[in-house]
Write an enzyme that holds these catalytic residues in place. Structure first.
Site, mmCIF file in Angstrom:
data_model
loop_
_atom_site.group_PDB
_atom_site.id
_atom_site.type_symbol
_atom_site.label_atom_id
_atom_site.label_comp_id
_atom_site.label_asym_id
_atom_site.label_seq_id
_atom_site.Cartn_x
_atom_site.Cartn_y
_atom_site.Cartn_z
ATOM 1 C CG HIS A 1 -3.788 -9.696 0.598
ATOM 2 N ND1 HIS A 1 -4.620 -10.559 -0.094
ATOM 3 C CD2 HIS A 1 -3.169 -8.944 -0.354
ATOM 4 C CE1 HIS A 1 -4.511 -10.335 -1.395
ATOM 5 N NE2 HIS A 1 -3.630 -9.365 -1.575
ATOM 6 C CG HIS B 1 0.850 -8.875 -4.680
ATOM 7 N ND1 HIS B 1 1.004 -8.569 -3.353
ATOM 8 C CD2 HIS B 1 -0.501 -8.902 -4.900
ATOM 9 C CE1 HIS B 1 -0.177 -8.405 -2.783
ATOM 10 N NE2 HIS B 1 -1.110 -8.603 -3.695
ATOM 11 C CE LYS C 1 3.348 -0.348 -4.645
ATOM 12 N NZ LYS C 1 2.360 -1.419 -4.369
ATOM 13 N N GLY D 1 0.232 -3.464 -11.532
ATOM 14 C CA GLY D 1 -0.205 -2.966 -10.243
ATOM 15 C C GLY D 1 0.721 -1.939 -9.621
ATOM 16 C CE LYS E 1 -6.098 -1.182 -0.049
ATOM 17 N NZ LYS E 1 -5.785 -2.052 1.109
#
Length: 584
Positions: A439, A458, A265, A295, A332
């Site tokens: 988070h 994640h 990523k 994602g 986002k």
């Protein structure tokens, strides 16, 4: 906040902005300002601009964060500006007479402001929105016409004064800009999205729409063109079916399979997508990009779409639980930068999100549990009924891969909760966000785990973060023993980890410190306050973090985590931890 409603800044407008805006603010009071008059000073301007209105919906006043200047500085600025304006008008008198509608002498600053501006920006300090005066020549009429696709009032020779500052910049040299960005998109369930009879994937942009609007299923599909960014694993499973789908409808389609995982990523993927877009020669509006994957795929494709021509429409098709309930529903986009997670990104509303939950059946159990972590996040801090639903059906939800009435309900409640928290704060103007639960230290942990023998997904990193903050909340008396046990027990039932070999107090504090900078100098850490509610705290200390970590590692060790058992032995030897445990 409704569009057009006036919101007030909590701080004084800077004098430089005041000097420009004060005439417009006073026209409706019959005031007349002369920039060449030496009696004009900053105190007068501040008094005239006392209400500090801001016409940008849902955003703080643009000057709210700027420091106010001292009166002496303000006065000096105004005096300098007045002298400069006098020289400018004397040197170029014709420049200040370009508008045929300008009445009065040029030395009267009020005469330099176009009448249309007065109508559009009549500052109403009551709770009701400002109401522009009617008329075909008003700025409000021009804005309405532009929204409808008619730009004739702007695309014509000559100055027209149709800006928030009117023509005041001609006299002051300071020009004001104010605009709003409307957002509208849908997150929609679709069944059999790759089946030939289903045209949902062929929907495009409504011509002339602003913001972009997702059109209906087209009656004629021949001649359509689509670039499809697809996760390589999804392409391996569905690639042939997707190609047959577009061929059936006579659509020219190019599939771009990419290895979209956390290790990859980075911005290189964005460049690959941009090169494919350029090579495929898509039209800016009529050829939306389609992104199909989890994602990471949706984040990277969204960033590429947002950067290419500064905004190319994109339709997202999530294929993981994580993407369905979290990554696809917001605006986002991001890629990792160095060893930091999601440090480069933008805000890019999708054209639409099409969710076919049958695509989840190809996921393995680990990825099902990974997405369930984001569901549990919303349940813990916002939705007690969702917590009960997950708790009562945890094993069945994972085993069925959410292909059941309980699974459908859990997905819908998760999406609803996310959008309730995101919609009013899409651009993160407010940094205390409930959706940041889980988070706080997880980004640092997730990236550290990439460098370890056993990486974390994640949702797994989020789960450990939630377990740690559960201990913090319990230590502060925000959770009872029974509630603490329910949360940690549900994490286990959903097959989510409580600890990892990369976990340490040092890493947790590093993550907290980095996130504090992200949240503009305050921790703003959401902690559960009972099940289904939360509070924000700004005072987590290293000693408190050590005590919470020790307690969590002990719980995880009791439930068979070897890495946690080893960590317990190390942490208990620390004097800091001993002191923290004694204090507890």
């Amino acid at each position: 906040m409704p569009a057009g409603k006036i919101c007030h800044s909590s701080r004084s407008m800077p004098a430089r902005f005041s000097a420009v805006q004060s005439p417009a603010a006073n026209f409706n009071k019959g005031a007349s300002i002369h920039p060449t008059n030496s009696s004009l000073h900053a105190a007068t301007l501040k008094k005239q601009c006392n209400a500090r209105p801001c016409l940008v919906a849902c955003q703080p006043a643009p000057w709210a964060a700027e420091p106010c200047l001292a009166d002496a500085t303000d006065a000096a600025f105004v005096a300098d500006a007045a002298a400069a304006n006098t020289q400018l008008m004397e040197a170029f008198p014709d420049s200040f007479q370009e508008l045929s509608s300008l009445p009065g002498p040029t030395e009267d600053l009020s005469a330099l402001l176009h009448p249309l501006t007065h109508q559009q920006h009549h500052f109403n300090h009551s709770s009701a929105p400002a109401q522009p005066l009617p008329g075909p020549g008003s700025a409000a009429a021009a804005a309405a016409a532009a929204a409808a696709g008619d730009t004739s009032l702007h695309n014509r020779p000559g100055l027209n004064g149709l800006t928030v500052g009117g023509t005041s910049g001609l006299a002051t040299g300071c020009f004001s800009v104010s605009a709003t960005m409307p957002v509208h998109y849908t997150v929609q369930e679709v069944s059999g999205i790759f089946e030939p009879h289903n045209k949902a994937l062929l929907r495009g942009v409504v011509p002339g729409s602003f913001p972009f609007a997702l059109g209906p299923e087209p009656a004629v599909t021949t001649g359509l063109r689509r670039l499809v960014v697809i996760d390589s694993n999804v392409g391996r499973i569905y690639g042939q079916q997707i190609r047959a789908y577009f061929a059936h409808h006579g659509v020219e389609a190019q599939l771009l399979p990419l290895p979209t995982c956390e290790e990859n990523k980075h911005f290189g993927l964005v460049e690959q997508i941009a090169e494919a877009i350029e090579g495929f020669k898509i039209n800016r509006r009529s050829d939306p990009i389609i992104a199909i994957g989890g994602g990471v795929c949706l984040d990277v494709a969204g960033l590429a779409a947002n950067l290419y021509r500064r905004n190319t429409a994109i339709i997202k098709v999530p294929t993981t639980v994580m993407a369905v309930v979290d990554a696809s529903v917001g605006i986002k986009t991001a890629v990792n930068f160095g060893d930091k997670k999601n440090k480069l990104g933008t805000y890019c509303p999708p054209l639409g999100v099409l969710c076919d939950v049958s695509l989840l059946t190809t996921l393995d159990a680990r990825h099902i549990s990974n997405g369930a972590a984001e569901m549990l996040k919303m349940a813990c801090i916002k939705d007690a009924p969702l917590f009960d639903l997950l708790e009562g059906n945890a094993q069945q939800l994972v085993a069925s891969k959410f292909q059941s009435p309980a699974g459908a309900a859990a997905i819908r409640r998760s999406i609803q909760g996310m959008l309730e928290e995101l919609e009013y704060n899409l651009w993160e103007a407010h940094l205390a966000r409930l959706v940041d639960y889980g988070h706080t230290i997880s980004p640092e942990l997730e990236m550290a785990a990439l460098r370890s023998p056993s990486m974390l997904l994640h949702g797994e990193a989020v789960a450990i973060d939630m377990a740690l903050t559960t201990e913090l909340a319990w230590g502060r008396g925000l959770l009872s023993d029974e509630q603490r046990g329910r949360v940690l027990g549900l994490l286990c039932c959903l097959r989510l980890p409580l600890w990892h070999e990369a976990c340490s107090v040092k890493l947790f504090m590093k993550g907290l410190e980095d996130m504090t900078r992200t949240r503009d100098g305050l921790q703003r850490t959401p902690l559960m306050n009972g099940i289904g509610a939360a509070v924000f705290v700004n005072d987590i200390s290293e000693q408190e973090m050590a005590a919470a970590a020790t307690s969590l590692a002990g719980y995880a060790a009791e439930h068979g985590c070897a890495a946690a058992a080893e960590a317990v032995a190390k942490m208990k030897s620390s004097l800091a931890v001993k002191g923290a445990m004694a204090a507890r």
